[in-house]
Scaffold this active site. Structure first.
Site, PDB file in Angstrom:
ATOM      1  N   ARG A  48      24.234 -29.900 100.091  1.00 42.12           N
ATOM      2  CA  ARG A  48      25.276 -31.019 100.375  1.00 42.12           C
ATOM      3  C   ARG A  48      25.382 -31.134 101.757  1.00 42.12           C
ATOM      4  O   ARG A  48      26.567 -31.507 102.193  1.00 42.12           O
ATOM      5  CB  ARG A  48      26.233 -30.616  99.660  1.00 42.12           C
ATOM      6  CG  ARG A  48      26.236 -30.914  98.079  1.00 42.12           C
ATOM      7  CD  ARG A  48      27.754 -30.402  97.507  1.00 42.12           C
ATOM      8  NE  ARG A  48      27.987 -28.957  97.587  1.00 42.12           N
ATOM      9  CZ  ARG A  48      29.473 -28.787  97.587  1.00 42.12           C
ATOM     10  NH1 ARG A  48      30.276 -29.533  97.245  1.00 42.12           N
ATOM     11  NH2 ARG A  48      29.857 -27.488  97.709  1.00 42.12           N
ATOM     12  N   ASN A  66      26.622 -42.475  86.556  1.00 41.92           N
ATOM     13  CA  ASN A  66      27.645 -42.065  87.047  1.00 41.92           C
ATOM     14  C   ASN A  66      27.851 -42.232  88.692  1.00 41.92           C
ATOM     15  O   ASN A  66      28.710 -41.645  89.304  1.00 41.92           O
ATOM     16  CB  ASN A  66      28.346 -40.583  86.597  1.00 41.92           C
ATOM     17  CG  ASN A  66      29.547 -40.260  87.069  1.00 41.92           C
ATOM     18  OD1 ASN A  66      30.618 -40.845  87.027  1.00 41.92           O
ATOM     19  ND2 ASN A  66      30.074 -39.015  87.655  1.00 41.92           N
ATOM     20  N   GLY A 119      47.170 -37.276  86.809  1.00 40.14           N
ATOM     21  CA  GLY A 119      47.046 -35.639  86.443  1.00 40.14           C
ATOM     22  C   GLY A 119      46.873 -34.814  87.441  1.00 40.14           C
ATOM     23  O   GLY A 119      47.900 -34.011  87.608  1.00 40.14           O
ATOM     24  N   GLU A 121      47.071 -29.535  87.778  1.00 47.03           N
ATOM     25  CA  GLU A 121      45.689 -29.374  87.457  1.00 47.03           C
ATOM     26  C   GLU A 121      45.141 -28.336  88.767  1.00 47.03           C
ATOM     27  O   GLU A 121      43.817 -28.266  89.016  1.00 47.03           O
ATOM     28  CB  GLU A 121      44.620 -30.381  87.023  1.00 47.03           C
ATOM     29  CG  GLU A 121      45.172 -31.264  85.942  1.00 47.03           C
ATOM     30  CD  GLU A 121      44.375 -32.384  85.866  1.00 47.03           C
ATOM     31  OE1 GLU A 121      43.076 -32.453  86.497  1.00 47.03           O
ATOM     32  OE2 GLU A 121      44.912 -33.296  85.210  1.00 47.03           O
ATOM     33  N   TRP A 138      29.575 -37.089  81.640  1.00 42.73           N
ATOM     34  CA  TRP A 138      29.551 -36.532  82.792  1.00 42.73           C
ATOM     35  C   TRP A 138      28.984 -35.231  82.930  1.00 42.73           C
ATOM     36  O   TRP A 138      29.250 -34.026  83.653  1.00 42.73           O
ATOM     37  CB  TRP A 138      30.918 -36.222  83.412  1.00 42.73           C
ATOM     38  CG  TRP A 138      31.187 -37.841  83.758  1.00 42.73           C
ATOM     39  CD1 TRP A 138      30.670 -39.078  83.677  1.00 42.73           C
ATOM     40  CD2 TRP A 138      32.512 -38.088  84.547  1.00 42.73           C
ATOM     41  NE1 TRP A 138      31.548 -39.843  84.301  1.00 42.73           N
ATOM     42  CE2 TRP A 138      32.633 -39.615  84.661  1.00 42.73           C
ATOM     43  CE3 TRP A 138      33.834 -37.478  84.722  1.00 42.73           C
ATOM     44  CZ2 TRP A 138      33.893 -40.255  85.162  1.00 42.73           C
ATOM     45  CZ3 TRP A 138      34.865 -38.041  85.208  1.00 42.73           C
ATOM     46  CH2 TRP A 138      35.019 -39.431  85.464  1.00 42.73           C
ATOM     47  N   ASP A 198      41.941 -37.946  78.685  1.00 36.68           N
ATOM     48  CA  ASP A 198      41.046 -38.898  79.583  1.00 36.68           C
ATOM     49  C   ASP A 198      39.788 -39.190  79.094  1.00 36.68           C
ATOM     50  O   ASP A 198      39.073 -38.425  78.718  1.00 36.68           O
ATOM     51  CB  ASP A 198      41.039 -38.258  81.046  1.00 36.68           C
ATOM     52  CG  ASP A 198      42.453 -38.210  81.762  1.00 36.68           C
ATOM     53  OD1 ASP A 198      43.495 -38.861  81.200  1.00 36.68           O
ATOM     54  OD2 ASP A 198      42.738 -37.540  82.739  1.00 36.68           O
ATOM     55  N   HIS A 243      43.172 -42.384  79.958  1.00 35.99           N
ATOM     56  CA  HIS A 243      42.873 -43.074  81.394  1.00 35.99           C
ATOM     57  C   HIS A 243      41.574 -43.459  81.350  1.00 35.99           C
ATOM     58  O   HIS A 243      40.572 -42.549  80.814  1.00 35.99           O
ATOM     59  CB  HIS A 243      43.324 -41.835  82.438  1.00 35.99           C
ATOM     60  CG  HIS A 243      42.833 -42.328  83.758  1.00 35.99           C
ATOM     61  ND1 HIS A 243      43.450 -43.370  84.375  1.00 35.99           N
ATOM     62  CD2 HIS A 243      41.817 -41.904  84.442  1.00 35.99           C
ATOM     63  CE1 HIS A 243      42.635 -43.609  85.143  1.00 35.99           C
ATOM     64  NE2 HIS A 243      41.999 -42.730  85.733  1.00 35.99           N
ATOM     65  N   HIS A 284      41.370 -43.649  96.133  1.00 36.10           N
ATOM     66  CA  HIS A 284      40.248 -43.381  96.817  1.00 36.10           C
ATOM     67  C   HIS A 284      40.247 -43.567  98.435  1.00 36.10           C
ATOM     68  O   HIS A 284      39.256 -43.244  99.028  1.00 36.10           O
ATOM     69  CB  HIS A 284      39.042 -43.949  96.212  1.00 36.10           C
ATOM     70  CG  HIS A 284      38.923 -43.766  94.640  1.00 36.10           C
ATOM     71  ND1 HIS A 284      39.425 -44.238  93.365  1.00 36.10           N
ATOM     72  CD2 HIS A 284      38.230 -42.601  94.180  1.00 36.10           C
ATOM     73  CE1 HIS A 284      39.015 -43.803  92.411  1.00 36.10           C
ATOM     74  NE2 HIS A 284      38.517 -42.951  92.898  1.00 36.10           N
ATOM     75  N   CYS A 319      44.155 -43.475  89.693  1.00 37.37           N
ATOM     76  CA  CYS A 319      43.442 -42.264  89.332  1.00 37.37           C
ATOM     77  C   CYS A 319      44.178 -41.070  89.683  1.00 37.37           C
ATOM     78  O   CYS A 319      45.370 -41.157  90.390  1.00 37.37           O
ATOM     79  CB  CYS A 319      42.031 -42.477  89.808  1.00 37.37           C
ATOM     80  SG  CYS A 319      40.859 -41.402  88.860  1.00 37.37           S
TER      81      CYS A 319
END
Length: 758
Positions: A18, A118, A429, A481, A558, A596, A638, A691, A723
């Protein structure tokens, strides 16, 4: 036997470790300069090309690399910058490029799913601009590959028809005019490539696998006829993927050198079309024979047999062996996977291994007797997993798929229980995954923290954010979370049937990378997954705390999913496991539960006639996991960026008590779906974009709320971000939620005044 060539359609951008992501984020945070950014990006780009060259791929793509998104690259190449970014012409500055994608002083452009994957692309906007070629990026990529590595690359360009179809900001009546305005620009790109020595250009037109009208296809034909007249000196490979094409008989008559078809996800239809109508002798067929979207080894015997079948219609010398799509949808290499069970790893194939598969097939075609041992050894891993005990017979359970009481009655029961104010506020969340949170989890996984030490630190984060939510005066709280690395991976780690890679990262949007779990066997529940954290959070406050789960269809979509069962059967297995967790939460007193399903829409097939079958089992899987609860238990869900008007009936059929929908980047346009469709369950339309680091004002959010209340019942409307807040900083989160609560209170006051005055 005639040589058959190998061709790649696109290589992952993110790097083996990455590196691409880390460089981008270092630049955005001011740790490296723009010059350093360009230097590092060039090194990654050349390394990608060099790896493909070393593997012996004959046609290597160039211009598949990007600093953010290839659709955004196409827009800025033509100077199509939204008016709010104060662009004055010429090459688009890098600061403007990133602002369009990420926001800043102006709101970022909308982001949505790339077909049924995705991956997210930035939606181009037309605001009465006149497109102009301001930066021939494909030309630069071609010259760089030639000069630096002596690679005569295959430039990859997003085609004009698909590009415009994926754009917004124009009326249907303007489509042809705008398409024709792009024609001379594409002609100029191709002409300059031809002058630089390019011989074959891959023009991606995946829109051809969607349901086009006859008139649309006639316009498509006109565009490519005119491109051929304008630039006859360069060969075009018209590339499709993700499904089969319609209008095949007319498509193969277009004046292009080749046509690329998907023989993985559109195999039967594309193969039947060739059998029925043949294939022109003067054209190349790009045979998408290696799965570009999943990570299992290909069945090379089946692939070889298919090519032998195709050879009846298309000689090997006219075939290109390709992946079914760009390989940006799979991880880069298995080289660093040293923790996977060998039985699973030996059945996998990432990008680099898929390119090896192409070369193996090429060798089999050219000298089958000399290379049959490659085929045998390749298949061993696939067969071992297929015969393992992990894939024993699964019998679908007889689960409830309908709530005991209709929503209208449940609503009153739940209102009596919760006594929430008008326009209740909540979040989706997750709260910020700070460096401290990530380090806590990392140390625990390495064994540097005991389980109790880890749990104590997680509970400290939960308590901190419960207090913050109470101070912000949110009405329904979440635990944040902090124990979760990823909303799908977290659950997969606690269920049987999943495996987890060390380095199986893929790009989701921008620098955001995800590491999908691998569903290799039957999915079963083992022990409670979320109860402890939810119960602890609820013990800290008198306000309701939602239990947070990821739904069966999202876990499915996903993940990299086993390919020996229909997807719906795997979804039912996941649903059964999740229902056990729902019942455990309910028994522990957590009776607001959010399941979700942000990926429900993205799994929708690209062909209209396949929609109903998918939606039927997707809705059934959700209801399997949520229906067997008491009337007082309020089920939330969601969903993320989607064209919701296409699935509004399915959303209603989920029978969730409250649904929250990501809407802010589309500037509230989703509301149009509810202007023409009646929706009478609880709903929250995201009032700001999480975002982007930009924090909108309360007045801006109030505008979104008020427009929604024109078409949705006030008593059913919730106010929330669009989100989860995992990727934002703590201060950004607090500041934005302050504005959101303020907007909700302003809206609440206006509604109450209206009620009083009436």
């Amino acid at each position: 036997m005639s040589k058959v060539q190998t061709s790649n359609l696109g290589y992952p951008r993110i790097g083996e470790q990455r590196e691409w992501k880390k460089t981008l984020e270092s630049f955005w945070s001011g740790q490296i300069s723009e010059t350093e950014l360009h230097e590092q990006m060039k090194s990654y780009r050349l390394n990608n090309l060099r790896k493909q060259q070393d593997k012996g791929i004959d046609l290597i793509p160039v211009n598949d690399f990007t600093y953010y998104d290839h659709v955004l690259d196409t827009a800025v190449m033509f100077g199509l910058v939204p008016n709010r970014f104060a662009y004055s012409g010429g090459k688009v500055p890098l600061s403007t490029y990133f602002a369009i994608a990420r926001g800043g002083e102006a709101q970022a452009s909308e982001m949505t799913k790339w077909f049924d994957t995705n991956y997210h692309y930035i939606v181009p906007e037309w605001n009465n601009q006149t497109p102009t070629l301001v930066d021939n990026k494909p030309l630069q990529a071609f010259i760089e590959a030639k000069d630096e590595l002596n690679i005569n690359g295959k430039p990859v360009i997003l085609g004009p028809f698909t590009f415009l179809k994926l754009s917004k900001g124009y009326s249907e009546s303007q489509f042809e005019q705008l398409l024709l305005s792009l024609l001379p620009l594409y002609s100029q790109v191709l002409q300059e490539l031809a002058e630089a020595g390019a011989s074959l250009v891959q023009i991606d037109e995946p829109i051809l696998v969607k349901d086009l009208s006859k008139n649309e296809f006639e316009l498509f034909k006109t565009i490519y006829q005119q491109l051929n007249k304008a630039v006859p000196s360069i060969d075009i490979l018209l590339q499709t993927y993700f499904e089969s094409v319609d209008f095949y008989e007319e498509l193969i008559q277009l004046p292009v050198k080749g046509i690329g078809l998907d023989f993985v996800y559109g195999k039967d239809e594309n193969l039947n079309a060739i059998r029925s109508f043949g294939f022109p002798e003067d054209k190349i067929l790009g045979v998408g024979i290696i799965d570009g979207r999943n990570i299992w080894k290909s069945n090379l015997k089946e692939a070889y047999d298919l090519l032998c079948d195709l050879e009846t219609y298309v000689p090997y010398s006219n075939q290109l062996l390709q992946p079914s799509s760009s390989l940006l949808h799979v991880p880069v290499t298995l080289q660093h996977e040293d923790t996977l069970d060998p039985l699973v790893k030996n059945a996998l194939s990432y990008c680099d291994e898929k390119l090896d598969e192409l070369v193996i097939i090429q060798k089999l075609i050219e000298e089958p007797d000399d290379h049959i041992n490659l085929l045998v050894s390749h298949q061993e891993g696939v067969e071992q997993l297929a015969n393992s005990s992990w894939r024993q017979q699964y019998d679908r359970p007889n689960l409830l798929t309908k709530r005991k009481t209709e929503f209208s009655n449940r609503f009153n029961i739940q209102q009596d229980k919760w006594s929430l104010p008008l326009l209740p506020t909540t979040t989706i969340g997750s709260f910020p995954q700070t460096k401290e949170v990530r380090q806590t989890r990392f140390k625990w996984r390495k064994g540097e923290l005991t389980h109790k030490q880890y749990q104590d630190q997680i509970e400290a984060h939960i308590e901190k954010w419960i207090r913050i939510q109470e101070d912000l005066d949110l009405d329904v709280l979440v635990h944040g979370e902090f124990e979760r690395n990823d909303m799908v991976e977290f659950f997969g780690e606690k269920l049987d049937g999943f495996a987890f890679s060390r380095n199986g990262w893929v790009q989701s949007y921008g620098s955001r990378c995800v590491k999908p779990p691998i569903i290799f066997g039957n999915v079963t529940f083992t022990s409670s997954m979320t109860v402890a954290e939810s119960v602890f959070a609820q013990s800290l406050t008198s306000k309701p705390v939602k239990g947070m789960l990821t739904g069966p269809v999202t876990i499915l979509n996903w993940s990299f999913v086993r390919n020996d069962l229909p997807h719906q059967e795997v979804a039912y297995q996941i649903a059964e496991a999740l229902l056990t967790e729902v019942k455990a939460l309910e028994a522990a007193g957590i009776t607001m539960i959010q399941m979700d399903e942000p990926a429900l829409r993205e799994g929708l097939p690209l062909k209209d006639h396949k929609h109903q079958h998918y939606l039927s089992w997707a809705v059934e899987a959700f209801r399997m996991s949520t229906s067997d609860v008491e009337d007082t238990t309020q089920i939330h869900t969601h969903m993320c960026y989607s064209e919701f008007n296409e699935i509004i009936k399915a959303i209603d059929d989920l029978d969730a008590d409250v649904i929250s929908i990501e809407t802010s980047r589309s500037h509230g346009e989703i509301i149009e779906a509810f202007e023409t469709n009646v929706y009478e369950k609880g709903i929250g339309l995201g009032v700001y974009d999480i975002h982007s680091p930009r924090i909108p004002s309360a007045d801006e959010m109030l505008t979104v709320i008020e427009r929604a209340l024109n078409v949705l019942p006030t008593e059913l409307f919730w106010v929330n971000p669009d989100c989860g807040l995992k990727t934002r900083s703590e201060q950004e989160t607090i500041d934005a939620l302050k504005e959101m609560v303020k907007a909700a209170h302003l809206a609440r006051k206006k509604v109450n005044q209206t009620i009083t005055n009436s």
